[in-house]
Design an enzyme around this catalytic site. Structure first.
Site, PDB file in Angstrom:
ATOM      1  N   TYR A 101      -6.061  -5.390  -1.111  1.00 25.79           N
ATOM      2  CA  TYR A 101      -4.716  -5.947  -1.223  1.00 25.79           C
ATOM      3  C   TYR A 101      -3.845  -4.931  -1.940  1.00 25.79           C
ATOM      4  O   TYR A 101      -4.224  -4.435  -3.002  1.00 25.79           O
ATOM      5  CB  TYR A 101      -4.753  -7.262  -2.030  1.00 25.79           C
ATOM      6  CG  TYR A 101      -3.371  -7.820  -2.275  1.00 25.79           C
ATOM      7  CD1 TYR A 101      -2.828  -8.767  -1.414  1.00 25.79           C
ATOM      8  CD2 TYR A 101      -2.590  -7.372  -3.349  1.00 25.79           C
ATOM      9  CE1 TYR A 101      -1.547  -9.260  -1.618  1.00 25.79           C
ATOM     10  CE2 TYR A 101      -1.308  -7.858  -3.547  1.00 25.79           C
ATOM     11  CZ  TYR A 101      -0.798  -8.791  -2.686  1.00 25.79           C
ATOM     12  OH  TYR A 101       0.479  -9.269  -2.874  1.00 25.79           O
ATOM     13  N   GLU A 185       4.094  -5.739   1.186  1.00 32.60           N
ATOM     14  CA  GLU A 185       2.736  -6.200   0.920  1.00 32.60           C
ATOM     15  C   GLU A 185       1.851  -5.885   2.119  1.00 32.60           C
ATOM     16  O   GLU A 185       2.260  -6.100   3.256  1.00 32.60           O
ATOM     17  CB  GLU A 185       2.757  -7.711   0.675  1.00 32.60           C
ATOM     18  CG  GLU A 185       1.390  -8.303   0.389  1.00 32.60           C
ATOM     19  CD  GLU A 185       1.432  -9.832   0.390  1.00 32.60           C
ATOM     20  OE1 GLU A 185       1.433 -10.429  -0.693  1.00 32.60           O
ATOM     21  OE2 GLU A 185       1.473 -10.408   1.489  1.00 32.60           O
TER      22      GLU A 185
END
Ligand code: GDP
Ligand code: MN
Length: 378
Positions: A101, A185
């Site tokens: 992530y 993201e």
């Protein structure tokens, strides 16, 4: 403004971040054709501006073009958290070794940007963050310095990402800066079994204040009806700053400072604001009428407080706006008005002359808040 995954993917690609080959279609038959061009086996992915598509059944592997058509038919039209799927992206599947992530986000509280990264990315990142926060690195990024090679290495090391992720971290920062994004993201950023690092999903939020110079994204056709409050959208369309809250007193004021303190004073008097609307400085009668129309359309409102301190805005114009609104809106809820400042006496006289049974004037802010709170909670 949020971008679709496929738009984020395009951006990433333009900044040299590796992404799988992909195509976007809006019809199952096109999905078959696109899958053929992509080599047969594809991942079919719902294009909606919300996360958690995988868990909602909006991300599925199809073994061949015929399966891609069937899967696309299943996913198109699906409702994911109130967003209707109008298009799917077909992507070449990759064999995932690890899911990471990475994101950059504006941290308003700290007044800086933040890199957030974890070696445990994928669909359960929220849970990882909640149960094992130590597995998620949070590193401040000074926007003046940006993400240099050293900074990228620092972020990667803190999160336990492989060194190859450093390159993606640097490029992703460029996306944030040059695209006027508030958030970028990648989840998951993957390392494939062959060792390449790819962005498999992307979320980009463009700062709405910069949309004029990021115009190539055009209007956001997908902004779903379910998203946001419909009255907020209606107010925005009329150029009004309206925010929905969850209490029972509707609040109209001029200027952010006065409106914010009005919220506090109403709360101090034991009621909760249902919403607020800032008619701004120099508000005309029309703006007042539009604002009242919006506030009164909120079914949660049990009483309305209009708190105006006339500066550039003259109170008689505000009063005229209220009178004008009373022509078009059928008032069924009590309206407490406090006018002070520029032309207050004239404004009060205008309202007195109208003598509507549901409109009351109180000359002080505190008194008006107390009265509105009382009317809303009785
Ligand atoms: P999200 O659920 O909306 O975040 O959608 P994602 O695009 O992140 O996809 C959800 C999950 O599907 C990912 O975390 C991956 O585990 C999986 N996935 C997506 N694309 C591929 C792929 O090409 N190969 C494999 N094996 N899994 C994939
Ligand atoms: Mn994802």
């Amino acid at each position: 403004m949020d971008l679709y995954e496929h738009q984020a993917r395009e951006l990433f690609k333009g900044y040299g971040i590796a992404v799988p080959d992909a195509a976007v279609v809006d019809h199952p038959r096109e999905a078959r054709h696109a899958a053929e061009l992509l080599g047969g086996r594809v991942v079919v992915k719902a294009q909606v501006k919300t996360g958690g598509r995988g868990k909602a059944g909006g991300v599925k592997l199809a073994a061949d073009p015929a399966a891609a058509e069937i899967t696309a038919r299943q996913i198109l039209g699906m409702d994911i958290k109130g967003h209707t799927v109008r298009r799917v992206m077909l992507a070449q599947p990759v064999d995932i070794q690890d899911e990471f992530y990475v994101s950059y986000v504006l941290d308003r509280a700290a007044g800086t940007f933040l890199a957030i990264a974890s070696a445990e990315g994928g669909m359960d990142i929220e849970e990882v963050a909640a149960t094992r926060p130590e597995a998620v690195a949070r590193i401040p990024v000074d926007p003046a310095e940006g993400v240099t090679e050293a900074k990228a290495a620092e972020i990667a090391a803190a999160a336990g990402l492989p060194p190859e992720a450093g390159d993606v971290l640097r490029r992703l920062w460029q996306v944030l800066v040059r695209e006027d994004a508030l958030l970028v993201e990648v989840n998951p950023l993957v390392r494939t079994v062959k060792g390449t690092v790819l962005a498999l999903d992307g979320k980009v939020t463009i700062d709405d204040n910069a949309v004029f110079r990021q115009a190539r994204w055009g209007e956001t056709p997908d902004v779903p009806k379910a998203e946001g409050d419909p009255l907020e959208a209606a107010a925005r369309a009329r150029g009004l700053n309206y925010v929905k809250l969850d209490g029972e007193v509707g609040i109209i004021g001029n200027g952010a400072g006065l409106v914010m303190s009005t919220l506090d004073v109403v709360a101090g008097r034991g009621a909760r604001p249902a919403n607020f609307l800032d008619i701004g400085g120099g508000a005309s009668a029309q703006v007042m009428a539009d604002g009242l129309d919006v506030i009164l359309s909120d079914p949660d409102v049990r009483a309305v407080l209009v708190n105006v301190f006339g500066g550039i805005t003259a109170c008689d114009a505000v009063a005229e706006g209220i009178v004008q609104a009373l022509e078009s809106v059928h008032l069924t809820k009590p309206l407490v008005v406090r006018l002070d400042g520029n032309n207050a006496a004239r404004g009060r006289a205008v309202l007195d002359a109208r003598a509507h049974p549901l409109v009351e004037q109180v000359t002080t802010m505190d008194g008006a808040a107390a009265r509105a709170a009382q009317l809303a909670t009785r």
